[in-house]
Every structure is written in C-alpha cells, then in structure tokens.
Design an enzyme around this catalytic site. Structure first.
Site, PDB file in Angstrom:
ATOM      1  N   SER A  59       0.794  -1.223   0.000  1.00  0.00           N
ATOM      2  CA  SER A  59       0.000   0.000   0.000  1.00  0.00           C
ATOM      3  C   SER A  59       0.830   1.278   0.000  1.00  0.00           C
ATOM      4  CB  SER A  59      -0.944   0.002   1.201  1.00  0.00           C
ATOM      5  OG  SER A  59      -0.218   0.020   2.407  1.00  0.00           O
ATOM      6  N   ASP A 100      -3.403 -10.221   1.658  1.00  0.00           N
ATOM      7  CA  ASP A 100      -4.247  -9.026   1.675  1.00  0.00           C
ATOM      8  C   ASP A 100      -4.130  -8.336   0.312  1.00  0.00           C
ATOM      9  OD1 ASP A 100      -5.385  -6.520   2.020  1.00  0.00           O
ATOM     10  OD2 ASP A 100      -4.364  -6.085   3.924  1.00  0.00           O
ATOM     11  N   HIS A 103      -5.250  -3.479  -2.364  1.00  0.00           N
ATOM     12  CA  HIS A 103      -5.012  -2.562  -3.482  1.00  0.00           C
ATOM     13  C   HIS A 103      -4.984  -3.254  -4.846  1.00  0.00           C
ATOM     14  CE1 HIS A 103      -4.281   1.022  -1.059  1.00  0.00           C
ATOM     15  NE2 HIS A 103      -3.779   0.175  -0.175  1.00  0.00           N
TER      16      HIS A 103
HETATM   17  C1  LIG Z   1      -6.681   0.095   3.334  1.00  0.00           C
HETATM   18  C2  LIG Z   1      -6.063  -1.175   3.762  1.00  0.00           C
HETATM   19  C3  LIG Z   1      -6.649  -1.964   4.756  1.00  0.00           C
HETATM   20  C4  LIG Z   1      -7.813  -1.487   5.569  1.00  0.00           C
HETATM   21  O1  LIG Z   1      -8.962  -1.418   4.832  1.00  0.00           O
HETATM   22  P1  LIG Z   1     -10.104  -0.363   5.230  1.00  0.00           P
HETATM   23  O2  LIG Z   1     -11.291  -0.852   4.515  1.00  0.00           O
HETATM   24  O3  LIG Z   1      -9.628   0.965   4.783  1.00  0.00           O
HETATM   25  O4  LIG Z   1     -10.250  -0.452   6.715  1.00  0.00           O
HETATM   26  C5  LIG Z   1      -6.078  -3.192   5.027  1.00  0.00           C
HETATM   27  N1  LIG Z   1      -4.976  -3.616   4.379  1.00  0.00           N
HETATM   28  C6  LIG Z   1      -4.376  -2.861   3.443  1.00  0.00           C
HETATM   29  C7  LIG Z   1      -3.171  -3.369   2.766  1.00  0.00           C
HETATM   30  C8  LIG Z   1      -4.900  -1.625   3.118  1.00  0.00           C
HETATM   31  O5  LIG Z   1      -4.293  -0.861   2.207  1.00  0.00           O
END
Ligand SMILES: *Cc1c(COP(=O)(O)O)cnc(C)c1O
Length: 390
Positions: free
Chosen positions: A187, A212, A215
C-alpha cells in the site's frame, strides 16, 4: 485547561516537534480527481478510488435503491439481527468473483484483518509477516498473542529462514500452527510480493497463507480477481482478503476462501461478531461496483487507469511495480516531504505526505495515487508542477 488536556497538549507538541502532527482537511466535494478542500479546487492524487466507482451513477443508484428498500442501518451484528439480503447477495457475488466456496464481509478492511488473524492464530501459534504489511495486520498480530516473526520485505530467502526456524519450534509444540501474512500490492510502496515463491515455501513447511489484496482487487489478473489470480496461485492460498473501499468505491473488507473458513470466522472473528453489520446501501454499492468491474465498461475504466499509470511512469515516476496505481515519490526526511506536499498544494495539487508511523522514520514520501477518472491533462499538469517543485 484541565490536567488531562494539558497532558494531551504536551503530547501533541511532541508530535509537532518531530513534524509528525497531522490534521484533518475538510472536503466538500465527492472523492474524485478534483476535490474542493476548504473552499478551493485541488487536483487530487490521494484517493484509492482507482476506477472512479465511488461516484459512478450505477453504484450510486444501487446504494439509493438499497436505502429505499432496506433503510439505512443494519440494526445489529449479523448474528443478532442484521444478516440482511444485501450482505448475502454481496458475499455470493464476491465468492463467485473470487472463485471460492464462500466470502464474508466486514465493515472495514481493518476489521477483516483484525478479526481473521486473531481467529486463526493464538498464543501457541507463530505468525510470520512481511516487514511492510499494513497496520491492521500488525495490530492483529499483536492482539493475537501469537509468537511474531518478521521477514525482510518481499524477501523469499528470509521467509524461508524464518519458516525453517518455525518448523523447528513445532518439534517442541506439535499443535502450533504457522500463519504467513503478506499484502500482494503493497500500500505504501506500490511493489508486488513474490507470491509464487511464498506459496511454494508455505506449502513446503506446512504453513497457512493469508494474502491481503486491498489494493490489487479489481485491478490485476485476467478476471481482475487480484494478483493471486495473475500469479495463478489463488487456489493454493488459504485466506484471501480484499477491501471494498478502494477500487470498489464503497466501504468494507472481505475474506474469500473455503466454506469451512467462512463458517469458522462467523463463529470466531470478534470484529465480525461484536460489530453492527454494514449498512445495506454500502453492501449494495459494493456489489454494483463488482458487477461493473467484470463488465466491458469496467474493462475500459481499467484501460484508462493503466494509460494514466503509464503517463506518470513515463513522466518520471520510477518506484512501484508496472501497473501499480500507487506511485510513491520517496523523499526521506519528514520535513522535506511536508515541504514538497505544501509546495504542490500552493499549486492546487493535493498529494499526501506519508510519514511515520505509516512508513518507517526517515522514509517519508509523497504517495501519488492515480485513477481512471484523471484526464491526460490532469496528469500533465501534475508532472509539470512537480518538475518545477522538486
Ligand atoms: C486500506 C487497507 C486496509 C484497511 O482497509 P479499510 O477498509 O480501509 O479499513 C487493510 N490492508 C491494506 C493493505 C490496506 O491498504
């Protein structure tokens, strides 16, 4: 001033002395390439709404229709009263999008990471994280009570070293589980994890993997499922996470995986159990966005986004992976990043200076994020101002 407030003021001054004080800026327009901030028009390079879906007519219409039909609030946690049609419809759509048996929606991505990681790993387990994972994952890891190990950013050799160590620990406590967690598109750096190597390693050492894709969802892969799809490893990842508030223009987070994983999280993820379900309009908007992403219109938006990314890269942005809408401009010292951001603001260009604790101390940067909704002229203007300002 009360003793309480004067103590907090002292702490705030401390932040200010370190150029780490932050403040909110009031935005009176929708989130789009032009932002009205405190009465002035700014060209916006700060949003993760990569495909402009937060203001797309079809997405807005879905939210309005859901509000008409179901009202504004979900009333309670889904296990109590709130498991509404809009949530299930979105989860079915997410599971079929990701080609998994199931999906579970959380009110934020932060809550998804927190609830999922703490449900999967506890005191006797081992969590292995990439050095640069998002704060939600770090917080979850701390809260879980599991033994924590960090591998060098995107370094499969270092991960292997740690997994070998973790495997030895299991000699002493055979029930211990090992969970590796990484982002796919990072991110703050816009670079990409070596997912194939990571998947091979976790399989070799019998660990679980959570990726995760906050993005990368809707932007990468032949069917835009994310980088796991692009690398052809989706089916080998136990826990796939995504967010609904970035390219999907709505809000929330989700986990996609086996039916068993989803049933388990419904029972064990505390941020799911003890929190009011998302408003139906939010889920309906995310579902409409998901449909758009998979349509010809969505493909065209993605093409525009890619063209804009290329324009910025050609104009001098070198950091970040090809195709990444996150384009960091690394500056270093916090005060230099703040100065540059202020100079750009003087020219009505809004880019956040990202500082500690979001990134390590002394690694401050301007983080440009670009959208399909920027025009070629918007990009050109940003590049010109930037050339004159650095
Ligand atoms: C933005 C983000 C989150 C959190 O998501 P939200 O919906 O904004 O709470 C988790 N992990 C990563 C890598 C992010 O960029």
């Amino acid at each position: 001033m009360s003793a309480f407030d004067s103590e907090l003021s002292r702490r705030l001054r401390e932040l200010e002395d370190q150029t780490l004080l932050r403040r909110l800026r009031r935005v009176s327009s929708p989130q789009q390439p032009h932002l009205a901030i405190e009465g002035q028009d700014f060209l916006n390079f700060s949003s993760n709404d990569y495909l402009g879906l937060a203001t797309h007519p079809q997405v807005k219409q879905a939210a309005l229709a859901a509000t008409e039909q179901y009202g504004t609030g979900a009333g309670a946690s889904r296990l109590i009263s709130g498991s509404m049609h809009a949530h299930h419809a979105l989860e079915d759509a997410l599971a079929s999008f990701k080609r998994t048996e199931g999906a579970l929606v959380f009110s934020t991505g932060y809550a998804a990471a927190l609830g999922t990681i703490t449900a999967l790993a506890a005191k006797d387990d081992i969590l292995v994280l990439d050095k640069l994972v998002h704060a939600s994952i770090v917080d979850a890891a701390r809260l879980s009570g599991a033994t924590l190990r960090i591998f060098h950013h995107n370094d499969a050799n270092d991960l292997e070293r740690i997994l070998r160590w973790a495997d030895e620990q299991r000699g002493k406590s055979p029930a211990a589980k090992i969970l590796v967690v990484t982002e796919s598109l990072f991110s703050m750096d816009g670079d990409i994890a070596p997912l194939r190597e990571i998947v091979e390693l976790k399989e070799r050492f019998g660990a679980w993997l959570m990726v995760d894709e906050a993005h990368a969802t809707a932007l990468f892969g032949p069917n835009r499922r994310g980088l796991a799809e692009e690398f052809g490893v989706s089916e080998r990842i136990e826990v796939q996470m995504g967010t609904l508030g970035k390219a999907l223009g709505s809000a929330g987070g989700f986990i996609a995986g086996s039916r068993t994983l989803i049933d388990y999280l419904v029972n064990k993820a505390r941020s799911f159990i003890f929190s009011t379900a998302p408003p139906p309009a939010v889920s309906a908007a995310a579902q409409a966005a998901l449909e758009l992403v998979q349509s010809a219109a969505g493909a065209q938006l993605l093409e525009q986004l890619r063209a804009n990314i290329e324009r910025l890269r050609t104009g001098g942005f070198r950091e970040g992976a090809a195709g990444s809408p996150i384009l960091p401009l690394k500056v270093g010292p916090e005060e230099k990043a703040l100065e540059l951001a202020a100079r750009l603001r003087d020219h009505r260009i809004f880019v956040p200076a990202i500082r500690f604790p979001t990134v390590p101390r002394g690694k401050a940067r301007l983080r440009f994020t670009v959208s399909s909704a920027h025009t070629a002229g918007d990009i050109e203007r940003a590049l010109e101002v930037l050339k004159a300002s650095v």
